[in-house]
Every structure is written in C-alpha cells, then in structure tokens.
Design a protein around this motif. Structure first.
Motif, PDB file in Angstrom:
ATOM      1  N   GLY A   4     -61.434  49.936  52.492  1.00  0.00           N
ATOM      2  CA  GLY A   4     -60.956  49.070  53.667  1.00  0.00           C
ATOM      3  C   GLY A   4     -62.000  48.002  53.861  1.00  0.00           C
ATOM      4  N   LEU A   5     -62.810  47.880  53.087  1.00  0.00           N
ATOM      5  CA  LEU A   5     -63.499  46.552  53.237  1.00  0.00           C
ATOM      6  C   LEU A   5     -63.149  45.296  52.160  1.00  0.00           C
ATOM      7  N   PRO A   6     -63.687  44.143  52.458  1.00  0.00           N
ATOM      8  CA  PRO A   6     -63.427  43.226  51.501  1.00  0.00           C
ATOM      9  C   PRO A   6     -64.209  43.409  50.198  1.00  0.00           C
ATOM     10  N   PRO A   7     -63.814  42.819  48.888  1.00  0.00           N
ATOM     11  CA  PRO A   7     -64.517  43.161  47.678  1.00  0.00           C
ATOM     12  C   PRO A   7     -66.144  42.851  48.035  1.00  0.00           C
ATOM     13  N   LEU A   8     -67.014  44.017  47.372  1.00  0.00           N
ATOM     14  CA  LEU A   8     -68.234  44.130  47.471  1.00  0.00           C
ATOM     15  C   LEU A   8     -68.829  44.150  45.949  1.00  0.00           C
ATOM     16  N   PRO A   9     -70.049  43.825  45.806  1.00  0.00           N
ATOM     17  CA  PRO A   9     -70.616  44.100  44.625  1.00  0.00           C
ATOM     18  C   PRO A   9     -70.473  45.754  44.243  1.00  0.00           C
ATOM     19  N   SER A  10     -70.465  46.032  42.789  1.00  0.00           N
ATOM     20  CA  SER A  10     -70.351  47.359  42.312  1.00  0.00           C
ATOM     21  C   SER A  10     -71.574  48.271  43.031  1.00  0.00           C
ATOM     22  N   LEU A  11     -72.588  48.008  43.305  1.00  0.00           N
ATOM     23  CA  LEU A  11     -73.693  48.809  43.728  1.00  0.00           C
ATOM     24  C   LEU A  11     -73.315  49.623  45.045  1.00  0.00           C
ATOM     25  N   PHE A  12     -72.323  48.896  45.726  1.00  0.00           N
ATOM     26  CA  PHE A  12     -71.821  49.439  47.061  1.00  0.00           C
ATOM     27  C   PHE A  12     -70.704  50.506  46.699  1.00  0.00           C
ATOM     28  N   THR A  13     -70.697  51.807  47.705  1.00  0.00           N
ATOM     29  CA  THR A  13     -69.769  52.493  47.785  1.00  0.00           C
ATOM     30  C   THR A  13     -69.148  52.764  49.018  1.00  0.00           C
ATOM     31  N   ALA A  70     -82.836  44.745  57.914  1.00  0.00           N
ATOM     32  CA  ALA A  70     -81.299  45.145  58.331  1.00  0.00           C
ATOM     33  C   ALA A  70     -80.805  44.280  59.713  1.00  0.00           C
ATOM     34  N   ALA A  71     -81.930  44.188  60.595  1.00  0.00           N
ATOM     35  CA  ALA A  71     -81.759  43.534  61.612  1.00  0.00           C
ATOM     36  C   ALA A  71     -81.355  41.937  61.306  1.00  0.00           C
ATOM     37  N   SER A  72     -82.438  41.534  60.719  1.00  0.00           N
ATOM     38  CA  SER A  72     -82.310  40.138  60.329  1.00  0.00           C
ATOM     39  C   SER A  72     -80.829  39.705  59.586  1.00  0.00           C
ATOM     40  N   ALA A  73     -80.107  40.647  58.650  1.00  0.00           N
ATOM     41  CA  ALA A  73     -79.275  40.397  58.051  1.00  0.00           C
ATOM     42  C   ALA A  73     -78.061  40.517  59.013  1.00  0.00           C
ATOM     43  N   ALA A  74     -78.118  41.455  60.099  1.00  0.00           N
ATOM     44  CA  ALA A  74     -76.942  41.444  60.861  1.00  0.00           C
ATOM     45  C   ALA A  74     -76.926  40.155  61.845  1.00  0.00           C
ATOM     46  N   ALA A  75     -78.134  39.796  61.940  1.00  0.00           N
ATOM     47  CA  ALA A  75     -78.281  38.422  62.782  1.00  0.00           C
ATOM     48  C   ALA A  75     -77.446  37.291  61.936  1.00  0.00           C
ATOM     49  N   ARG A 167     -73.806  42.318  52.608  1.00  0.00           N
ATOM     50  CA  ARG A 167     -74.195  41.261  51.447  1.00  0.00           C
ATOM     51  C   ARG A 167     -75.506  40.527  51.925  1.00  0.00           C
ATOM     52  N   HIS A 168     -75.683  40.361  53.045  1.00  0.00           N
ATOM     53  CA  HIS A 168     -77.106  39.521  53.511  1.00  0.00           C
ATOM     54  C   HIS A 168     -78.114  40.425  53.579  1.00  0.00           C
ATOM     55  N   LEU A 169     -77.893  41.748  53.830  1.00  0.00           N
ATOM     56  CA  LEU A 169     -78.912  42.921  53.758  1.00  0.00           C
ATOM     57  C   LEU A 169     -79.525  42.824  52.029  1.00  0.00           C
ATOM     58  N   MET A 170     -78.580  43.090  51.230  1.00  0.00           N
ATOM     59  CA  MET A 170     -78.840  42.873  49.930  1.00  0.00           C
ATOM     60  C   MET A 170     -79.613  41.814  49.480  1.00  0.00           C
ATOM     61  N   ALA A 171     -79.170  40.613  49.935  1.00  0.00           N
ATOM     62  CA  ALA A 171     -79.754  39.372  49.615  1.00  0.00           C
ATOM     63  C   ALA A 171     -81.299  39.412  50.302  1.00  0.00           C
ATOM     64  N   ARG A 182     -93.880  38.700  52.950  1.00  0.00           N
ATOM     65  CA  ARG A 182     -93.968  37.457  54.063  1.00  0.00           C
ATOM     66  C   ARG A 182     -92.507  36.832  54.181  1.00  0.00           C
ATOM     67  N   ALA A 183     -92.012  36.623  53.373  1.00  0.00           N
ATOM     68  CA  ALA A 183     -90.601  36.043  53.206  1.00  0.00           C
ATOM     69  C   ALA A 183     -89.522  36.720  54.287  1.00  0.00           C
ATOM     70  N   MET A 184     -89.431  37.942  54.137  1.00  0.00           N
ATOM     71  CA  MET A 184     -88.863  38.627  54.915  1.00  0.00           C
ATOM     72  C   MET A 184     -89.299  38.544  56.412  1.00  0.00           C
ATOM     73  N   ALA A 185     -90.478  38.812  56.789  1.00  0.00           N
ATOM     74  CA  ALA A 185     -91.378  38.580  57.998  1.00  0.00           C
ATOM     75  C   ALA A 185     -90.973  37.452  58.664  1.00  0.00           C
TER      76      ALA A 185
END
Length: 232
Positions: A4-13, A70-75, A167-171, A182-185
């Motif tokens: 039911g989701l839009p196309p995602l990279p193959s690493l996702f199930t 994960a919170a940053s990716a959601a934002a 997608r944002h979380l994986m990035a 530090r980059a994530m922080a």
C-alpha cells in the motif's frame, strides 16, 4: 504499490496492518523473524502509525540515539509534505510539534532483557501521528495538541507520510554512518525547542548514549537521558 506504500528501495519490506493495529507491537513481534527493513504501518480515521525494524551495529546504549534520528526524519517528512513555512519542531526527547502544538511522538523498542552494553539483534523505531480528532472532540478542549488534518495535511495520503519518513530516516542513518554522530546531532538540535528548563544552557547530545547535555556558564552540567524500558 507494495504493502500500500509508494515505491521504496528494496531494503524495505512494507506491511500494511488493519486500521488501528499497533504498528510498534507488531513490528517488535515480527522483528526476530523478518529482520531489518520491515516497515509495518496502519492508518485509521484518527491515527497514523508506522514502525521500522533496524539492525544496529552498536550497543543498545549508543543505538538508542536512533530514536532521535527517527524523530528528525519525521520532522523532515512533515516539512516536505506540509504547507509551506509551517513550523515543525521537536520537543525533548521525541515529540513532534506543529505550530507550537504536539501532533505525535516516536518510541523505541528493543529485545527484552537486552543489556545496555550489548548489541541488540534488532531495534524498532515507531512513529505515531494524530490524524483527526476523535468523534465528540470539542474545539479548544485539548490546548497544546493538534492533528494533521487541521494543519494543512488533510489532502496528503497517509501512505505518503509513512514512505517519506522511511526515506528520510534511511538518509539520516546513512549520513550518521558516513559523517559521524555530530551530523545527526546537529540536525536534531536545530529543530529542538528551547523549553524553560533549557534556557541559558548550551545544548549538546552525548554520542555514547544520545542523552541531552545542558552546560551552563557556571560550569554546571545536567544530563537528560533517552527513555528506557518497555514504553521507551
């Protein structure tokens, strides 16, 4: 679309769940068998949920910071999909805030009884967003809380939000791996609200645990750890 989701990279199930089923609970139950990449999600009239299984390479203590990623990716996902210029912030440790009002939160799940210094077999990061008010809700009865439908997201399909978060979380996790903690922080701290108990302090995140560290001019230091336990 898969699950039911839009196309995602193959690493996702992707795994679509019945409306209202708890995505975090289901992902944790399936994680030992399915492994990393399982993306369980459900959408009801009032609630959108998603949970992603990760396979960390660090100790549980260090991997807990995945909650912040994960919170940053959601934002980031809400910024991209929502109305232009809508303020999207984080409230420590993992509450999502739109226009100054809480709209959802994130949580972490780990294998039971995993020691803090052990590498967990899996982790689950889970997202919960309030889509619409429950029937009978009276306007103004929940100050400080909002729903996506009232903040300009009514026409955004729930599955688009789930896919964008993934997608944002994986990035973000890739950036963490390649450029360091530090980059994530820096991304998290840039979105983190300055609450009254933080005022006047320099803020940082502990790379060993993800704890929020407040340092004041007089040298005093306060640490606010990430939540632990079954409801972390």
């Amino acid at each position: 679309m898969r699950g039911g989701l839009p196309p995602l990279p193959s690493l996702f199930t992707p795994l679509a769940l019945p409306p209202g089923e708890d995505a975090r609970t289901r992902a944790m139950a399936l994680a030992p068998e399915q492994g990393g990449g399982l993306l369980a999600w459900s959408a009801s009239d009032t609630l959108l949920q998603a949970a992603l299984v990760l396979e960390p390479e660090e100790s549980l203590r260090a991997a807990r910071a995945g909650l912040l990623a994960a919170a940053s990716a959601a934002a980031d996902a809400l910024v991209v999909l929502g109305p232009p210029e809508i303020p999207v912030t984080l409230r420590w440790p993992a509450t999502l805030v739109l226009n100054g009002a809480a709209v959802g939160h994130l949580a972490l799940g780990a294998p039971p009884a995993t020691a803090e210094d052990a590498v967990p077999d899996w982790l689950v990061v889970a997202l919960s967003l309030d889509w619409r008010h429950k029937p009978g809700h009276e306007p103004g009865s929940t100050p400080g809380h909002t729903v996506l439908a009232e903040e300009g997201f009514l026409e955004v399909p729930p599955e688009e939000i789930v896919a964008a978060w993934a997608r944002h979380l994986m990035a973000g996790l890739s950036e963490w791996q390649s450029r360091g903690f530090r980059a994530m922080a820096d991304r998290v701290l840039a979105r983190l609200e300055v609450e009254p108990w933080m005022e006047g302090a320099k803020r940082g995140l502990d790379p060993q645990s993800g704890a929020l560290v407040l340092r004041r001019e007089d040298g005093a230091e306060a640490r606010h750890p990430l939540p632990t336990g079954p409801d972390a």
